[in-house]
Every structure is written in structure tokens, then in C-alpha cells.
Enzyme design. Structure first.
Site, PDB file in Angstrom:
ATOM      1  N   CYS A  21      -4.591   2.199  -3.886  1.00 24.46           N
ATOM      2  CA  CYS A  21      -3.382   2.751  -3.255  1.00 24.46           C
ATOM      3  C   CYS A  21      -2.181   1.829  -3.443  1.00 24.46           C
ATOM      4  CB  CYS A  21      -3.595   3.017  -1.754  1.00 24.46           C
ATOM      5  SG  CYS A  21      -4.697   4.367  -1.447  1.00 24.46           S
ATOM      6  N   LYS A  74     -10.150  -0.727  10.489  1.00 27.82           N
ATOM      7  CA  LYS A  74     -10.210  -1.968   9.698  1.00 27.82           C
ATOM      8  C   LYS A  74     -10.417  -3.179  10.596  1.00 27.82           C
ATOM      9  CE  LYS A  74      -7.059  -0.171   6.201  1.00 27.82           C
ATOM     10  NZ  LYS A  74      -7.645   0.000   4.895  1.00 27.82           N
ATOM     11  N   ASP A 120       3.161  -4.549   8.105  1.00 29.12           N
ATOM     12  CA  ASP A 120       1.938  -3.772   7.916  1.00 29.12           C
ATOM     13  C   ASP A 120       0.782  -4.759   8.032  1.00 29.12           C
ATOM     14  OD1 ASP A 120      -0.300  -2.544   6.958  1.00 29.12           O
ATOM     15  OD2 ASP A 120       0.627  -1.728   5.160  1.00 29.12           O
ATOM     16  N   HIS A 134       0.872  -1.176   0.000  1.00 31.01           N
ATOM     17  CA  HIS A 134       0.000   0.000   0.000  1.00 31.01           C
ATOM     18  C   HIS A 134       0.911   1.228   0.000  1.00 31.01           C
ATOM     19  CE1 HIS A 134      -2.736   2.982   1.806  1.00 31.01           C
ATOM     20  NE2 HIS A 134      -3.729   2.198   1.405  1.00 31.01           N
ATOM     21  N   GLN A 182      -4.423  -5.093   6.914  1.00 33.01           N
ATOM     22  CA  GLN A 182      -5.445  -5.949   6.306  1.00 33.01           C
ATOM     23  C   GLN A 182      -5.735  -7.224   7.098  1.00 33.01           C
ATOM     24  OE1 GLN A 182      -7.532  -5.463   3.927  1.00 33.01           O
ATOM     25  NE2 GLN A 182      -6.720  -3.478   3.337  1.00 33.01           N
TER      26      GLN A 182
HETATM   27  N1  PMP Z   1      -1.609  -0.661   4.564  1.00 24.45           N
HETATM   28  C1  PMP Z   1      -2.575  -1.387   3.997  1.00 24.45           C
HETATM   29  C2  PMP Z   1      -2.269  -2.768   3.514  1.00 24.45           C
HETATM   30  C3  PMP Z   1      -3.856  -0.853   3.856  1.00 24.45           C
HETATM   31  O1  PMP Z   1      -4.811  -1.568   3.280  1.00 24.45           O
HETATM   32  C4  PMP Z   1      -4.119   0.447   4.348  1.00 24.45           C
HETATM   33  C5  PMP Z   1      -5.500   1.064   4.241  1.00 24.45           C
HETATM   34  N2  PMP Z   1      -6.132   0.896   3.045  1.00 24.45           N
HETATM   35  C6  PMP Z   1      -3.079   1.157   4.939  1.00 24.45           C
HETATM   36  C7  PMP Z   1      -1.833   0.578   5.030  1.00 24.45           C
HETATM   37  C8  PMP Z   1      -3.268   2.547   5.488  1.00 24.45           C
HETATM   38  O2  PMP Z   1      -4.142   2.511   6.570  1.00 24.45           O
HETATM   39  P1  PMP Z   1      -4.732   3.873   7.181  1.00 24.45           P
HETATM   40  O3  PMP Z   1      -5.299   4.626   6.018  1.00 24.45           O
HETATM   41  O4  PMP Z   1      -5.769   3.425   8.140  1.00 24.45           O
HETATM   42  O5  PMP Z   1      -3.615   4.602   7.813  1.00 24.45           O
END
Ligand code: PMP
Length: 396
Positions: free
Chosen positions: A353, A212, A186, A114, A189
Site C-alpha cells: 500500500c 495492529k 500516522d 501508506h 505501525q
Molecule cells: N498507515 C500505515 C502506516 C499502515 O501500515 C496502515 C495499515 N497497513 C494504515 C495506515 C491503515 O490502517 P487500517 O487499514 O487499519 O485503517
């Protein structure tokens, strides 16, 4: 075979019949159970107070509730409470490592990250991007080569939010440590249903987001292994992270408070605690089983729609609870719009993203259907039925 339990009645956004919508966008953010809504509402109506600062009973009660979430998170990931830093989300948690670790120069990350676990590393002295193939399999040799040439940190997602491919942490962490580097996971997910045990796996940093994990938005966490507390400096300076302030100097608190300057998102963190209780009651074994059965069903139904091409691990390989796909002759954004307008079926469309992944593997923007504990087979049937009729427009 029917799934054991329909959890959707626990979620106010879904509890009326007929079902008001099919929500298949949980990889972006999850719906919240009644218990979370109740906890936040209770606090806003009856408990509002700042935390940590005052001696009055409201503040003491708010602090207990707030710190209760930290304790739950520590149990959820197998950590100690002082190793859990509360942030505003995964992005901030990753940035804390980026900006707090003074000696950080060389990072390896992967192509399937991401943007939040990619962009923060790009302007360092070195940022090696480890390749993944179209099934999401990591180039392990490439990673080892990078490690051999000197890497401080390997920052990897536990599961791709596009390909649904998981990274084998039991293989990753010892490999990284063998070369003296640190590892950041990270877990945005996966934290809701497959939380890694940081202690057993030896993970150094782990980032996740409350929104999430069935919790409110605005809160997240960074696990920081205790032995790294000295090395990791605070990213933000200000109130609460200091111990004593003199006209010309200051002393800072111990972890985790040293990383938590300013007033935190109190009601969100308290709501997140209720979310973790809810998940804990179901249990990770059931959560994983439920999502794995639903995922297989989703793939089966998607594969039965002519013109649909799913990206990520092939049949038989394990995959997380989401599927990204394209439909011959149709734009992803058009599909998402039609699904929402015709039948209140909500999916995500675009690059999710993860633009470097799409560019390198030559992937078009995709439609992503992602699952959570409140989804049912009936949801997937309703989605597949309408997708089938939409797909016909593309192949006509
Ligand atoms: N890493 C991953 C794998 C994600 O899916 C996301 C959110 N889509 C993020 C990081 C960023 O998370 P946040 O927007 O809650 O900071």
C-alpha cells in the site's frame, strides 16, 4: 545472546509445540493474546449490550468497559479521554481529519506514506509530497520550503511500513508549528510499542488501529487536541453524536461523542482494552528493547542470505521492527508463496500500500518480514533457513 522472554505462549495461534507457524506479517495485522480473546468471548457470551443508550445494568457495564478502552488509550498516548475519538481504524481516523476540517486546503505529506495517509489528501487544493531517499530520510529542506509557502497540515507516518525508517517527531512537530501549521501522525505501525506522548510532543492529530496493537480489527482511534475540537466537524451524522433533535434542526454533542455517530464496534473496542493492558504490563521499554534486538537479528540473518537486498536505512541507522527486501532473480509473490507452502512462514509481498514510494524510488515489489513481541530468534532462524534455500533458486 538470548532474548529475555518468549511471549509466544500468550498467543493461542502460536502456543502449541512444535510451533505451528512463523508469523512475520504483524505490520499488516497482529496476532491476539489470550487475554484479548477472553475479553471478546466473555463479552459476546455474557455482556452483549449496546453502549451509552440505556439505563439497564448490562448497558451500563458495557459502557464502562467500552469507555475503559478510551481511558487506556488516553494514558497510552498521554492525552485526556475527551481527546480520544474511537473510529474503525487508522484509515477512518485520517479521513475524519480530511472531511471534518472545513478550512483544510493545503497539506504536505511524504513519499513514504501508506495509501491511507496519501490518497485522502490528493484531491485537496494542494498536496505537496515531500521526498524521502532510499534510506527513508526525509527531505527536511523541502518540507520547510513547503511550510514557507503556506501549508495547513503536515501528515506524516511515524514509521514507514516499507522502509522501516522512523521520522524524528521531536524535530518535526516544532518545525511545523513554527510555520503555524498542524501535524497529523500516522502511528499505525508504532502505536503497539512506541506510542508518542502527544502532549509532550505537541502533536495535533494522531491515528492508530486496534488490530495492529494486538487488538481485534474494526476499531481504531484519532487523537484530536482539545483546542481543535471546534474546528473539526463530524464526518458522519446520525445517532449518538446528537444531543437534541427537533423536527427542523439538531444540536450536537461535545467531543469525542460528536465524532462517533452510530453503534461502534463494541466488542472490538473492549478487546482492544485488554490488548493495551497486556502491552502496558510488558511496558514500552521492554517492548522496544525486545523488538529492537529481534530487528537487528533479522537484518543479520537476511544479510547472510546470498542475493537478498534489503531496502531502507543502512546499517547503524535506527530502524523499526520490519525489513522489506528483494531476492535476485525471484518475484516477491513467489517467495512469499513458497515460504508459506513449504514451512508455514508467513510474510507479505507486493507494494505494501505504498505505490508512490516504489514508483519514485524505482523499487520492485518486495517481501516484507515484520516482527511483534511474540516473535523469537527461532522464528527468524526458521525463516532465514527456508529463505536461503529459496534464494538459491533465483541465483541458479
Ligand atoms: N498507515 C500505515 C502506516 C499502515 O501500515 C496502515 C495499515 N497497513 C494504515 C495506515 C491503515 O490502517 P487500517 O487499514 O487499519 O485503517
Amino acid at each position: 545472546m538470548e532474548l529475555d522472554h518468549d511471549y509466544s505462549d500468550d498467543f493461542p495461534a502460536l502456543s502449541s509445540r512444535p510451533k505451528p507457524m512463523v508469523y512475520l506479517d504483524s505490520a499488516a495485522t497482529t496476532l491476539k493474546p489470550n487475554t484479548v480473546v477472553d475479553a471478546v468471548r466473555w463479552f459476546l457470551e455474557n455482556g452483549t449490550s449496546s453502549v451509552h443508550r440505556a439505563f439497564h445494568t448490562r448497558s451500563i457495564d458495557a459502557t464502562d468497559r467500552f469507555e475503559g478502552t478510551r481511558e487506556r488509550l488516553a494514558r497510552w498516548f498521554g492525552a485526556d479521554t475527551d481527546e480520544i475519538v474511537l473510529t474503525h481504524g487508522t484509515t477512518e481516523a485520517i479521513n475524519l481529519v480530511r472531511h471534518g476540517w472545513q478550512g483544510l486546503r493545503r497539506v504536505a505529506t511524504t513519499l513514504m506514506e501508506h495509501h491511507s495517509n496519501f490518497v485522502p489528501w490528493m484531491d485537496l487544493e494542494r498536496c505537496d509530497v515531500i521526498h524521502v531517499d532510499s534510506t527513508g530520510t526525509l527531505d527536511w529542506e523541502g518540507l520547510e520550503h513547503s511550510l514557507k509557502t503556506g501549508i495547513d497540515l503536515v501528515a506524516v507516518t511515524q514509521m514507514s511500513n516499507v522502509l522501516a525508517a522512523a521520522v524524528d517527531l521531536e524535530r518535526l512537530v516544532p518545525l511545523v508549528h513554527r510555520y503555524g501549521a498542524r501535524v497529523l501522525i500516522d502511528a499505525a505501525q508504532t502505536a503497539s510499542h512506541d506510542p508518542p506522548n502527544v502532549r509532550n510532543l505537541g502533536i495535533d492529530f494522531l491515528a492508530c488501529s486496534g488490530h495492529k496493537m494486538l487488538g481485534p480489527s474494526g476499531c481504531g482511534a484519532l487523537y484530536v487536541k482539545r483546542e481543535l475540537h471546534e474546528e473539526l466537524k463530524p464526518m458522519l451524522l446520525g445517532g449518538h453524536m446528537v444531543d437534541h433533535v427537533f423536527p427542523d434542526s439538531w444540536t450536537i454533542q461535545k467531543a469525542p461523542q460528536r465524532y462517533e455517530a452510530g453503534t461502534p464496534p463494541i466488542e472490538s473496542v473492549i478487546g482492544w482494552g485488554a490488548a493495551i493492558d497486556y502491552l502496558q504490563q510488558i511496558g514500552t521499554a521492554t517492548l522496544k528493547q525486545h523488538l529492537s534486538e529481534l530487528s537487528s537479528y533479522l537484518i543479520d540473518r537476511l544479510e547472510s542470505v546470498p542475493g537478498v537486498k534489503i531496502v531502507g536505512p543502512s546499517r547503524g541507522q535506527s530502524r523499526g521492527p520490519l525489513a522489506s527486501f528483494s531476492v535476485e532473480g525471484l518475484e516477491a509473490s513467489a517467495i512469499a508463496r513458497i515460504l508459506a507452502q513449504r514451512d508455514e512462514v508467513f510474510v507479505r509481498a507486493g507494494f505494501h500500500c505504498a505505490q508512490p514510494l516504489h514508483q519514485t524510488l524505482g523499487l520492485r515489489p518486495s517481501v516484507r518480514a515484520s516482527l511483534q513481541i511474540y516473535n523469537t530468534r527461532a522464528d527468524i532462524d526458521r525463516f532465514a533457513k527456508i529463505l536461503g534455500s529459496v534464494a538459491k533458486l533465483g541465483v541458479m
